[in-house]
Scaffold this motif. Structure first.
Motif, short mmCIF file in Angstrom:
data_model
loop_
_atom_site.label_atom_id
_atom_site.label_comp_id
_atom_site.label_asym_id
_atom_site.label_seq_id
_atom_site.Cartn_x
_atom_site.Cartn_y
_atom_site.Cartn_z
N SER A 70 33.88 39.98 50.67
CA SER A 70 35.26 40.37 50.92
C SER A 70 36.16 39.92 49.78
CB SER A 70 35.73 39.85 52.28
OG SER A 70 36.17 38.54 52.14
N GLY A 71 37.14 40.74 49.46
CA GLY A 71 38.04 40.44 48.36
C GLY A 71 37.57 40.99 47.02
N CYS A 72 36.45 41.74 47.02
CA CYS A 72 35.95 42.25 45.75
C CYS A 72 36.55 43.61 45.40
CB CYS A 72 34.43 42.33 45.76
SG CYS A 72 33.79 43.55 46.91
N GLY A 73 37.46 44.12 46.23
CA GLY A 73 38.20 45.31 45.86
C GLY A 73 37.66 46.62 46.41
N LYS A 74 36.79 46.57 47.42
CA LYS A 74 36.25 47.80 48.00
C LYS A 74 37.37 48.66 48.59
CE LYS A 74 33.77 45.45 50.95
NZ LYS A 74 34.17 44.06 50.65
N SER A 75 38.22 48.02 49.41
CA SER A 75 39.32 48.77 50.01
C SER A 75 40.26 49.29 48.95
CB SER A 75 40.09 47.89 51.00
OG SER A 75 39.25 47.44 52.01
N THR A 76 40.52 48.45 47.96
CA THR A 76 41.44 48.84 46.90
C THR A 76 40.97 50.13 46.22
OG1 THR A 76 42.04 46.54 46.54
CG2 THR A 76 42.49 48.08 44.74
N VAL A 101 52.05 50.59 47.80
CA VAL A 101 52.08 49.15 47.55
C VAL A 101 52.97 48.88 46.34
CG1 VAL A 101 50.72 47.10 47.06
CG2 VAL A 101 49.76 48.94 48.46
N TYR A 129 47.57 44.46 41.21
CA TYR A 129 48.64 44.21 42.20
C TYR A 129 49.62 43.30 41.47
CZ TYR A 129 45.66 45.98 46.00
OH TYR A 129 44.89 46.76 46.83
N PHE A 152 48.23 40.63 39.08
CA PHE A 152 46.85 40.30 39.48
C PHE A 152 45.92 41.48 39.26
CE2 PHE A 152 43.81 40.37 43.15
CZ PHE A 152 42.96 39.40 42.64
N1 LIG Z 1 48.66 44.82 48.96
C1 LIG Z 1 48.11 43.86 48.19
N2 LIG Z 1 48.91 43.09 47.43
C2 LIG Z 1 48.38 42.12 46.66
N3 LIG Z 1 47.08 41.83 46.58
C3 LIG Z 1 46.24 42.57 47.34
C4 LIG Z 1 46.71 43.61 48.18
N4 LIG Z 1 45.65 44.17 48.82
C5 LIG Z 1 44.57 43.49 48.38
N5 LIG Z 1 44.91 42.54 47.49
C6 LIG Z 1 43.99 41.63 46.79
O1 LIG Z 1 43.11 42.40 46.04
C7 LIG Z 1 41.79 41.90 46.13
C8 LIG Z 1 40.86 42.97 46.66
O2 LIG Z 1 41.21 43.25 48.02
P1 LIG Z 1 40.49 44.35 48.89
O3 LIG Z 1 40.48 45.62 48.13
O4 LIG Z 1 41.17 44.39 50.20
O5 LIG Z 1 39.04 43.74 49.03
P2 LIG Z 1 37.88 44.12 50.04
O6 LIG Z 1 38.25 45.37 50.76
O7 LIG Z 1 36.68 44.27 49.18
O8 LIG Z 1 37.73 42.96 50.96
C9 LIG Z 1 41.86 40.68 47.02
O9 LIG Z 1 41.93 39.53 46.20
C10 LIG Z 1 43.13 40.85 47.76
O10 LIG Z 1 43.70 39.61 48.07
#
Ligand SMILES: Nc1ncnc2c1ncn2[C@@H]1O[C@H](COP(=O)(O)OP(=O)(O)O)[C@@H](O)[C@H]1O
Ligand SMILES: [Mg+2]
Lengths: 297, 270
Positions: B52-58, B70, B27, B30
């Motif tokens: 949470s924050g480990c990138g599962k959604s990403t 994004v 991102y 980052f």
């Molecule tokens: N749109 C975005 N822009 C910048 N950083 C992001 C965005 N979405 C997620 N992040 C960052 O990427 C990391 C992984 O997020 P995410 O995939 O949502 O984690 P999870 O789903 O495992 O909780 C987190 O540190 C989050 O803050």
């Protein structure tokens, strides 16, 4: 111990009192805000209803009366207002909606969006007579005639910012989740905007457009030297659509302005009747617009 | 297509439908994910777990290129869908999303009727068949038909949260995708609705490949065949998501190989 209980009871009473006082105050304020609306409604009805009732249907069809002649009507002015406002709407609705779509859906981070929004706000604050001057300079002077189109163009200058700002607000109220859902199903951005975002925002957009139309329908200043006035219907039978471009056209607001300032009682009465009709048209159209869009969702 | 043998509870062999060779996902500056090597098996339910924050959604949103929206997001590496890199210039993201559908964390029905919510996807896809039939079939598959068959003209938003989420599942499967990605689909729901959706996933497994992100470990162990455990590692002062362990669900929960996995599924952190 007993004193503490007593003190608490007093505190409660004070709190309730303040609460009650505040509730009364805000209720009163909202009633006061409605007073002008209802007094205008009542007064215009009181002054105009008699003429409308005695005239009957002919009020809506006949030509305006010359001085000191009983009877006559508002036919050309009603049709004229409808035509000029429709032209204004036809110009401003597409421009307003499309710029709002650009601002809300496609301009993220673009510096030009800032300036479009800035100038739209400036335009929203432009006095209505300046909109008339603009159309006069652009259309009346080049075509060398007053016309329905010149009047409509002047009104559109007033309507575009209202529609743009209201539509942008309405689009922003559509949750981001819904756009995601649309993209997730394989929508293109065009499909997302036209099939999901716009329909969702439609009720709010229609309210904004109705407001713009209502404001435009009542405007006099921008029409005085663009549409001017006419005693007659536009001669569509001989001129065809060209009549929209080559001659002045009547409108309710300019009729009110003209007839209110003359010393002839019959024309003054007609001005009151026109006020009532104009008010009725604006109210009815906003009520229809609201109920029609509410049924949808 | 290559068949990979999997010694999970289902037994047998499974085809690979998605392969991740993500070297890095950014991102802006980052680094959110690094070195994700994994295969998603066809007609299996794969769960992503981790703090949470480990990138599962990403990672999930890489699979159907939702991260394209994004600004500043960038991926290094490849993701293969049926053997083809989805980031190839020749792959159209819009078409890809019709094959890989998505159900979001918060139920997000359109402000349309229940019927139109389902019909929207097929319609934009130019579906030519009997729409009534497809709507009914999708709602049946999502175990929602009996509850809504008499109010198809009512707004989708008039349903309860659990029903809305099943409506969103029905909407996703109405376009007949191969894969359905679910990002914490039950996190906004009560336990009973959650259970219904878990049962539903079991029934959908034969028809679709499901990848589900969940922070509920019981859920992962109940519903999934394969489980991937992700964790956050400090790399060059940045909190980056990594794939720690990926194995059949029973292995992850009963005999995890990595200490971090053991600690996480044992409830010692996260
Ligand atoms: N749109 C975005 N822009 C910048 N950083 C992001 C965005 N979405 C997620 N992040 C960052 O990427 C990391 C992984 O997020 P995410 O995939 O949502 O984690 P999870 O789903 O495992 O909780 C987190 O540190 C989050 O803050
Ligand atoms: Mg997440």
């Amino acid at each position: 111990m007993g004193e503490v209980v007593w003190a608490r009871a007093v505190l409660m009473l004070i709190r309730k009192g303040v609460d009650c006082g505040l509730t009364t105050a805000v209720t009163l304020a909202s009633v006061i805000a409605l007073v002008p609306l209802f007094s205008i409604l009542l007064y215009v009805t009181y002054k105009g209803l008699g003429t409308v009732l005695t005239g009957g249907l002919s009020i809506f069809t006949e030509l305006p009366p010359p001085p000191m002649v009983e009877g006559g009507g508002l036919g050309p002015a009603i049709v004229g207002t409808l035509i000029v406002v429709s032209i204004g709407a036809a110009i401003s609705i597409p421009i307003g909606i499309m710029s709002a779509i650009y601002l809300s859906e496609f301009s993220a981070g673009e510096p030009i969006a800032y300036w479009i929004r800035f100038f739209t706000n400036v335009l929203a604050g432009v006095p209505s007579i300046i909109a008339g001057v603009f159309s006069f300079g652009l259309i009346v002077l080049t075509t060398k005639t007053f016309s329905a189109v010149a009047g409509g163009a002047a009104l559109s200058v007033l309507m575009v910012p209202v529609i743009t700002l209201a539509t942008e607000e309405a689009l922003r109220l559509v949750p981001q989740d819904m756009r995601q859902a649309a993209y997730g199903l394989g929508s293109t951005s065009l499909q997302t905007v036209t099939k999901v975002v716009l329909p969702t925002a439609l009720p709010t957009i229609v309210t904004g457009i109705t407001l713009a139309i209502a404001r435009a329908a009542g405007e006099t200043a921008p029409l005085i030297f663009t549409a001017l006035f006419s005693q007659f219907y536009l001669p569509f039978d001989t001129e065809g659509p060209g009549a929209l471009f080559n001659q002045p056209i009547a409108s309710l607001s300019v009729l009110i302005y003209n007839f209110a300032l003359v010393p002839f009682e019959n024309q003054q009465k007609m001005a009151w009747a026109a006020s009532l009709v104009l008010l009725g048209m604006v109210l009815i159209s906003s009520i229809i617009a609201r109920t029609a869009t509410r049924r949808n969702m | 297509m290559t068949a990979y043998s999997m010694d999970n509870s289902l037994g047998g062999e499974a085809d690979v439908i998605l392969t991740s060779h993500v070297k890095g996902f950014y991102y802006g500056p980052f680094l959110a994910l690094r070195n994700i090597e994994m295969k998603i098996f066809k007609n299996r339910i794969t769960a992503f777990i981790g703090p949470s924050g480990c990138g599962k959604s990403t990672l999930l949103r890489c699979f159907n290129r939702m991260n394209d929206f994004v600004k500043g997001a960038r991926l290094e590496g490849q993701i293969l869908f049926n053997g083809r890199n989805i980031f190839d210039a020749s792959v159209d993201a819009v078409t890809l999303r019709r094959q890989i559908g998505m159900v979001f964390q918060k139920p997000n029905p359109f402000a349309k009727t229940i019927y139109e919510n389902i019909a929207y996807g097929p319609r934009i896809n130019g579906y030519k068949g009997d729409m009534d039939e497809l709507v009914e079939q999708s709602l049946r598959r999502a175990a929602l038909w009996d509850e809504v068959k008499d109010k198809l003209k009512k707004p989708g938003t008039s349903l309860s949260g659990g029903q809305q989420q099943r409506l969103c599942i029905a909407r996703a499967i109405a376009v007949q995708p191969e894969v359905v990605l679910m990002d914490e689909p039950c996190s906004a729901l009560d336990p009973i609705s959650t259970r219904r959706i878990e049962d539903l996933m079991q029934e959908l497994r034969d028809l679709y490949t499901i990848v589900i992100v969940t922070h509920n470990m019981q859920q992962a162990s109940r519903v999934s065949d394969m489980t991937a455990f992700f964790n956050v590692e400090m790399r060059e002062g940045s909190r980056t998501g990594e794939l720690v362990e990926y194995a059949p669900t029973t292995t992850i929960f009963q005999s995890p190989q990595k200490e971090a996995t053991q600690a996480y599924v044992g409830g010692r952190f996260g």
